[in-house]
Write a protein that holds these residues in place. Structure first.
Motif, mmCIF file in Angstrom:
data_model
loop_
_atom_site.group_PDB
_atom_site.id
_atom_site.type_symbol
_atom_site.label_atom_id
_atom_site.label_comp_id
_atom_site.label_asym_id
_atom_site.label_seq_id
_atom_site.Cartn_x
_atom_site.Cartn_y
_atom_site.Cartn_z
ATOM 1 N N VAL A 33 -6.965 -8.785 47.332
ATOM 2 C CA VAL A 33 -7.090 -7.446 47.891
ATOM 3 C C VAL A 33 -7.115 -6.478 46.716
ATOM 4 O O VAL A 33 -6.346 -6.642 45.770
ATOM 5 C CB VAL A 33 -5.888 -7.164 48.836
ATOM 6 C CG1 VAL A 33 -5.963 -5.773 49.401
ATOM 7 C CG2 VAL A 33 -5.843 -8.193 49.944
ATOM 8 N N PRO A 34 -7.992 -5.476 46.734
ATOM 9 C CA PRO A 34 -8.142 -4.622 45.551
ATOM 10 C C PRO A 34 -6.985 -3.658 45.282
ATOM 11 O O PRO A 34 -6.919 -3.068 44.218
ATOM 12 C CB PRO A 34 -9.436 -3.861 45.822
ATOM 13 C CG PRO A 34 -9.668 -3.946 47.275
ATOM 14 C CD PRO A 34 -8.995 -5.193 47.754
ATOM 15 N N SER A 35 -6.061 -3.488 46.223
ATOM 16 C CA SER A 35 -4.960 -2.554 45.991
ATOM 17 C C SER A 35 -3.657 -3.125 46.543
ATOM 18 O O SER A 35 -3.653 -3.985 47.422
ATOM 19 C CB SER A 35 -5.249 -1.206 46.669
ATOM 20 O OG SER A 35 -5.174 -1.359 48.077
ATOM 21 N N ILE A 36 -2.556 -2.621 46.023
ATOM 22 C CA ILE A 36 -1.243 -3.047 46.515
ATOM 23 C C ILE A 36 -1.064 -2.616 47.962
ATOM 24 O O ILE A 36 -0.508 -3.352 48.778
ATOM 25 C CB ILE A 36 -0.124 -2.485 45.610
ATOM 26 C CG1 ILE A 36 -0.178 -3.166 44.244
ATOM 27 C CG2 ILE A 36 1.247 -2.679 46.247
ATOM 28 C CD1 ILE A 36 0.792 -2.618 43.218
ATOM 29 N N GLU A 37 -1.564 -1.444 48.303
ATOM 30 C CA GLU A 37 -1.467 -0.970 49.679
ATOM 31 C C GLU A 37 -2.267 -1.877 50.623
ATOM 32 O O GLU A 37 -1.855 -2.154 51.743
ATOM 33 C CB GLU A 37 -1.943 0.481 49.788
ATOM 34 C CG GLU A 37 -1.028 1.477 49.109
ATOM 35 C CD GLU A 37 -1.116 1.482 47.573
ATOM 36 O OE1 GLU A 37 -2.071 0.890 46.995
ATOM 37 O OE2 GLU A 37 -0.211 2.064 46.949
ATOM 38 N N GLY A 38 -3.430 -2.344 50.158
ATOM 39 C CA GLY A 38 -4.218 -3.293 50.943
ATOM 40 C C GLY A 38 -3.486 -4.607 51.125
ATOM 41 O O GLY A 38 -3.546 -5.240 52.185
ATOM 42 N N GLU A 39 -2.763 -5.023 50.085
ATOM 43 C CA GLU A 39 -1.963 -6.250 50.180
ATOM 44 C C GLU A 39 -0.833 -6.072 51.187
ATOM 45 O O GLU A 39 -0.509 -6.977 51.940
ATOM 46 C CB GLU A 39 -1.396 -6.623 48.803
ATOM 47 C CG GLU A 39 -0.611 -7.893 48.788
ATOM 48 C CD GLU A 39 -1.421 -9.138 49.131
ATOM 49 O OE1 GLU A 39 -0.801 -10.140 49.531
ATOM 50 O OE2 GLU A 39 -2.652 -9.122 49.001
#
Length: 165
Positions: A33-39
């Motif tokens: 996932v490209p971002s921690i928030e997406g993770e």
């Protein structure tokens, strides 16, 4: 077990007398996932589907598992799902024991440092802070997914995390 066997199916097979076999050459990959928030979103979605297995699917019952396999399930799965609830207990216990020795002071300081690093990781994008932020967010996603599961059940559909498909 077939390469596509899910962990839940593998546990059911073991409970019926089958064998789970470790294959060192086996590999599983998934797109990051490209971002921690997406993770965080991805982890929340995955855990919303895992909680029914934990709470109703027999994962909590060691009956039927060979002793070593039961230990592996407890250490790998159950402790991981319990981690978000154990962290606050450890923090409060360490705070209560601060005058009882240096080890409690050190443990309390480390816990506060990880939380501070997670907050700082939102602003300062350096690896150690981002690792702390990632850990705190995915741990919190476990709690949020349990609350969502208890309130609404398992979602019937889901959207893949941004950038993974």
């Amino acid at each position: 077990l077939a390469p596509t066997t899910t962990p839940e199916r593998a546990r059911a097979i073991v409970k019926r007398g089958g064998r789970a076999v470790y294959v060192p050459e086996a590999r599983a990959t998934e797109k990051m996932v490209p971002s921690i928030e997406g993770e965080w979103t991805r982890k929340r979605r995955m855990m919303s589907h895992a909680w029914p297995i934990v709470l109703r699917g027999g994962l909590l019952s060691p009956r039927g598992y060979p002793p070593l396999y039961a230990l592996m399930v407890a250490s790998h799965r159950l402790l991981r799902y319990a981690t978000p609830f154990l962290h606050p207990v450890a923090l409060v216990a360490n705070a209560a024991l601060l005058g009882e020795g240096w080890v409690y002071v050190a443990a309390f300081a480390i816990q506060l440092a990880v939380l501070a690093a997670a907050v700082a990781g939102r602003v300062v994008r350096v690896r150690p802070l981002l690792v702390a932020r990632y850990y705190v967010l995915v741990t919190w996603a476990t709690v949020v997914s349990l609350c969502n599961y208890l309130r609404r059940g398992v979602p019937a559909t889901w959207d893949p995390a941004e950038g993974t498909r």
